[in-house]
Design an enzyme around this catalytic site. Sequence first.
Site, PDB file in Angstrom:
ATOM      1  N   THR A   1      -7.345   4.721  -1.150  1.00 12.17           N
ATOM      2  CA  THR A   1      -6.850   3.424  -0.681  1.00 12.17           C
ATOM      3  C   THR A   1      -7.282   3.141   0.750  1.00 12.17           C
ATOM      4  O   THR A   1      -7.473   1.979   1.122  1.00 12.17           O
ATOM      5  CB  THR A   1      -5.308   3.377  -0.794  1.00 12.17           C
ATOM      6  OG1 THR A   1      -4.921   3.854  -2.081  1.00 12.17           O
ATOM      7  CG2 THR A   1      -4.793   1.967  -0.632  1.00 12.17           C
TER       8      THR A   1
ATOM      9  N   LYS B   1       1.288   5.055   0.931  1.00 12.71           N
ATOM     10  CA  LYS B   1      -0.162   5.096   1.197  1.00 12.71           C
ATOM     11  C   LYS B   1      -0.695   3.689   1.445  1.00 12.71           C
ATOM     12  O   LYS B   1      -1.686   3.506   2.154  1.00 12.71           O
ATOM     13  CB  LYS B   1      -0.896   5.793   0.066  1.00 12.71           C
ATOM     14  CG  LYS B   1      -0.672   5.221  -1.336  1.00 12.71           C
ATOM     15  CD  LYS B   1      -1.661   4.162  -1.725  1.00 12.71           C
ATOM     16  CE  LYS B   1      -1.358   3.614  -3.104  1.00 12.71           C
ATOM     17  NZ  LYS B   1      -2.303   2.565  -3.539  1.00 12.71           N
TER      18      LYS B   1
END
Length: 333
Positions: A248, A191
């Site tokens: 994120t 990610k």
Amino acid sequence: MKIGIIGAGSFGTALGSILADKGYDVTLWTRSEDQARSINEKHMNTKHMPDLVLPEKLKADTNLIHVVKDKDMIVSAPPSHALSGILKEIKDHIPSKVPIVSASKGIENESLRLVSEIFESELPGQFHSQLSYLSGPSFAKEMVRRVPTIVSIASKNEATAKRVQEIFSFTYFRTYWTPDVVGVEVGGALKNVIAIAAGVADGLGFGQNTRAALITRGLNEITRMGIKMGADPMTFLGPSGMGDLVLTCCGEGSRNRTVGFRLGKGEKLKDILASMNEVAEGVKTTLSAKNLSDKLGVEMAITQEVYRMLYEDKDPKEVVKALMSRDLKREGV
């Protein structure tokens, strides 16, 4: 209960803050005498969280062996590239039969090992059933501020997972356990690569449509790699997959998104990294992810383009053009 935490960066400090808030005696390991003094005397981590007060039961020590010796649980939260050396140093001093929780995210550059593989390679077999891995959508400063947060706890041993889940769970910190160590690790590492791409798009001035496209296709890439490595695809719809990816890619507190944003604004990578006092794991993970995708034959278009931008100095605008002009294909592929 006495808990030792390896690493006094933002995330190690935040996990220590939660555990100390619950009433446990928690000691953070830091290499810095100044940082240890600040935590012990002022109850502040002035390097990473200068505006936040930490619980009094959270202490710091510069002696790594003291931090792990005679503890009831060990939490490991250093940057992933430093992990192997640290484990070599402490393996003869870790108490037997205590939970060992990893909160590091990444893939080792040379060996292409996941963090779980590093632990199992460096620690004797007697510790393997005690290992677990924590990951999920969790900005450190919000955790210290007691903002409601959820994470995943992954372990191959159900009893270990449930024990760690019990120790960490608190009024504002909820944990879910899973046996899918690989899925949690892959989601947590990759990610950060997608977040760099999302940051670039924001830096170039693109809108929410573009960010949503990167998150969607990024999750597709992460899932494809995870399945290839033996993960349960459903894991990527949970906290350590979609949850962590959305946070994120969208959160202004994301170090990896910040790196991408500044690249999109025209700054050079070396200047960006030199100005940061914390590690953006996605930069090193991009190299590992690219090499791993090549090795395993997994198509990862966003990862490949982020690699070219970071390691071959490709213009961010050309990266977007390359992604948008790829061959047309069926959804889900």
